[in-house]
Design a protein around this motif. Structure first.
Motif, short mmCIF file in Angstrom:
data_model
loop_
_atom_site.label_atom_id
_atom_site.label_comp_id
_atom_site.label_asym_id
_atom_site.label_seq_id
_atom_site.Cartn_x
_atom_site.Cartn_y
_atom_site.Cartn_z
N ILE A 55 0.85 -1.20 0.00
CA ILE A 55 0.00 0.00 0.00
C ILE A 55 0.88 1.25 0.00
N LEU A 56 1.98 1.22 0.79
CA LEU A 56 2.91 2.34 0.84
C LEU A 56 3.51 2.61 -0.54
N PHE A 57 3.95 1.55 -1.22
CA PHE A 57 4.58 1.73 -2.52
C PHE A 57 3.58 2.23 -3.56
N VAL A 58 2.42 1.59 -3.60
CA VAL A 58 1.40 2.02 -4.56
C VAL A 58 0.97 3.46 -4.27
N GLY A 59 0.78 3.77 -2.99
CA GLY A 59 0.42 5.13 -2.61
C GLY A 59 1.48 6.14 -2.99
N SER A 60 2.76 5.78 -2.80
CA SER A 60 3.86 6.69 -3.16
C SER A 60 3.90 6.93 -4.66
N ILE A 61 3.68 5.87 -5.43
CA ILE A 61 3.69 6.01 -6.89
C ILE A 61 2.56 6.94 -7.35
N LEU A 62 1.37 6.71 -6.82
CA LEU A 62 0.22 7.54 -7.20
C LEU A 62 0.41 8.98 -6.73
N PHE A 63 0.92 9.16 -5.50
CA PHE A 63 1.14 10.51 -4.98
C PHE A 63 2.12 11.28 -5.86
N CYS A 64 3.25 10.63 -6.20
CA CYS A 64 4.25 11.31 -7.03
C CYS A 64 3.69 11.65 -8.41
N LEU A 65 2.88 10.76 -8.96
CA LEU A 65 2.28 11.01 -10.26
C LEU A 65 1.38 12.24 -10.22
N ILE A 66 0.54 12.31 -9.17
CA ILE A 66 -0.38 13.45 -9.04
C ILE A 66 0.38 14.74 -8.70
N ALA A 67 1.34 14.62 -7.77
CA ALA A 67 2.06 15.81 -7.32
C ALA A 67 2.93 16.41 -8.41
N THR A 68 3.57 15.56 -9.21
CA THR A 68 4.45 16.08 -10.26
C THR A 68 3.66 16.79 -11.37
N CYS A 69 2.38 16.48 -11.45
CA CYS A 69 1.51 17.15 -12.43
C CYS A 69 0.86 18.41 -11.86
N GLY A 70 1.24 18.77 -10.63
CA GLY A 70 0.71 20.00 -10.03
C GLY A 70 -0.35 19.79 -8.98
N GLY A 71 -0.73 18.56 -8.73
CA GLY A 71 -1.78 18.28 -7.74
C GLY A 71 -1.21 18.23 -6.34
N ASN A 72 -0.68 19.36 -5.86
CA ASN A 72 -0.11 19.44 -4.52
C ASN A 72 -0.41 20.82 -3.93
N PRO A 73 -0.26 21.00 -2.63
CA PRO A 73 -0.61 22.30 -2.00
C PRO A 73 0.15 23.48 -2.59
N LEU A 74 1.35 23.24 -3.13
CA LEU A 74 2.12 24.34 -3.70
C LEU A 74 1.77 24.61 -5.16
N HIS A 75 0.95 23.71 -5.73
CA HIS A 75 0.56 23.81 -7.15
C HIS A 75 1.80 23.91 -8.05
#
Length: 531
Positions: free
Chosen positions: A179-199
């Motif tokens: 779950i940690l690995f899958v979650g990290s992969i999905l988080f990085c995918l979303i965050a690198t596309c701008g889906g993070n608090p810093l946009h």
């Protein structure tokens, strides 16, 4: 006149005049346990923390190339092991493979090298637990010595009660890691596309600046290659443990049919999780990230050095770094769990050939070799060395030590397969006629893996020569020295200096009684469905 074709001798494994040490073990592991034990053993601190140093040394592309190359070598090794385990059935363990296909001196050296490899990994995993707890407890309110004693005791208890209990703990802990690995992969995918608090959108920004590679030791083009080669040690440490099922033959039913299926799936998943997760992290963390470099230079060695934690911090998420660090802590506990299981069974099987003291095969009523578990669990106390040294220094020294042992043992697995493969040819046995799993691209994949592992094992300590550093030299090559001491010492003791000739290798095909029972049950089920 038609020449008579050689046939495989089928031997009833229960009819051997030599008592099997497996008699004391109980088949309390389930297929799902085996699957997750092998997967969990290779998804540990070596990947989650060690990859931070790999990124800083080789850069994002250099790191990925190193992990992908070592992943391919791992797959070749596991596939070779899968076929030999399928051939030997319930007798299919590392020690039997070495003794039957190479010689007893190699089996003796493998027994102690492999066992010491994982026994010495145990204190590195426990020391990493101290480091990970330090992510929250920077003031050391919980002393390191207390952490070492508490977790060593817990891990020994999990292993000594029942192998089924150990398997169940590993199943759920590995589930959390996945779950940690899958979650990290999905988080990085979303965050690198701008889906993070810093946009903030990063994309491949860090691949362009500071660049895909980092020069190591020299600014010349060869420096980029040296960085990738140096990182192979980190990658090798991260993959070790994926071959665990090679010791489970006496504790799981239908091993001949189960082993190849599990090994193939584990090899593919380990390669996928390692490379894909590191690829996504490289989009979020640069090789010269100030947080990463400061954690490495300070010898933090905890979650602060993990690129997975830094990726979350760079995205501006406040709570997730502690959650990710907690996941890494669970991964360290799982890996430490396996570090007791593997050497305890290695010594257990080695006793069949007189390689280890007989008291190590004593089992409790649940079929656990408890003396062997206690003996290996005691190595966890070596983590107390972190009280007088920086934990990161101890962790890195042990990582180099055990990774070298791992390279040697993996090379021997591939060499044993080549002996098995050419032994079949020499004795005129058609490999395709054997009703078992056949590993792909043989013998070329085994030759490639064996050559690469020997090459890496010999050259991985090159930094000790630039400039000369005696301490680093012994840290890099003490494992190789110890292996040859074991190997040569046994040959001198027995005065047997020859390998088993190819035409004398015992290629009798053990027919396991449980295989017949398995086939009968399957036939009855099919009859009910279709008849």
């Amino acid at each position: 006149m038609i020449e008579k074709q050689p046939v495989i001798t089928i031997v009833d494994s229960d009819s051997s005049s030599v008592p099997s040490v497996q008699d004391g073990l109980k088949k309390n592991l389930k297929p799902r346990h085996i699957n997750f034990i092998a997967l969990g053993g290779s998804l540990g601190v070596g990947l989650l923390i060690g990859s931070g140093g790999a990124l800083a040394i080789a850069g994002p592309v250099g790191m990925l190339i190193s992990y992908a190359l070592m992943g391919v070598i791992t797959m070749c090794t596991i596939f070779s092991l899968a076929e030999m385990c399928a051939y030997l059935g319930s007798e299919g363990n590392f020690i039997e493979i070495m003794a039957r296909f190479i010689d007893n001196s190699t089996a003796f050296a493998f027994t102690w090298s492999n066992a010491l490899s994982f026994s010495l990994t145990l204190p590195s995993e426990i020391s990493s637990i101290c480091l990970l707890i330090g992510f929250w407890d920077s003031d050391k309110k919980l002393p390191d010595w207390a952490t070492v004693l508490i977790f060593t005791f817990i891990i020994i208890m999990v292993n000594i009660v029942d192998v089924g209990a150990y398997g169940e703990v590993e199943f759920w802990v590995t589930m959390i890691k996945l779950i940690l690995f899958v979650g990290s992969i999905l988080f990085c995918l979303i965050a690198t596309c701008g889906g993070n608090p810093l946009h903030k959108t990063t994309g491949f920004q860090y691949w362009r600046d500071p660049g895909p590679f980092v020069s190591y030791l020299t600014d010349k083009p060869v420096g980029k290659f040296l960085g990738m080669w140096r990182v192979l040690v980190n990658a090798g440490f991260g993959y070790q443990g994926s071959e665990t099922i090679g010791l489970a033959s006496g504790e799981v039913a239908n091993f001949r049919k189960l082993a190849p299926t599990v090994m193939k799936s584990v090899a593919i998943r380990v390669l996928t999780f390692n490379v894909l997760s590191l690829f996504m992290v490289s989009l979020m963390v640069s090789s010269n990230d100030p947080n990463l470099l400061s954690a490495i230079s300070a010898g933090a060695g905890n979650g602060a050095q993990s690129p997975f934690v830094i990726a979350v911090e760079n995205a501006g998420v406040k709570v997730l770094p502690s959650i990710v660090n907690g996941g890494i802590l669970i991964a360290a506990f799982s890996a430490a769990n396996t570090q007791i299981y593997i050497p305890s069974r290695t010594y257990f099987y080695g006793t069949k050939y007189g390689f280890c003291p007989k008291w190590l095969i004593k089992t409790n009523r649940n079929g656990v070799p408890y003396y062997s578990v206690l003996f290996n669990g005691a190595f966890g106390l070596l983590a107390l060395l972190t009280l007088n040294n920086t934990a990161a220094q101890v962790f890195n020294w042990l990582m180099n030590l055990v990774t070298e042992f791992g390279f040697i043992c993996w090379a021997l697995i591939n060499y044993a397969f080549l002996r098995y493969y050419y032994g079949l040819k020499r004795q005129g046995i058609d490999r395709s006629s054997i009703p078992i799993y056949k590993s792909p691209l043989q013998p070329y994949s085994a030759i490639f893996a064996c050559f690469m592992l020997v090459l890496v094992a010999i050259t991985q300590g090159f930094t000790a020569f630039i400039p000369w550093d005696t301490q680093n030299f012994f840290a890099a090559y003490i494992s190789l020295i110890l292996y040859f001491v074991f190997w040569l010492g046994y040959k001198l003791w027995t005065r047997d200096f020859r390998e088993i000739p190819l035409d004398k290798i015992d290629l009798s095909y053990p027919e396991d009684e449980e295989d017949l029972e398995y086939d009968n049950k399957a036939a009855k089920v099919m009859d009910k469905i279709f008849c």
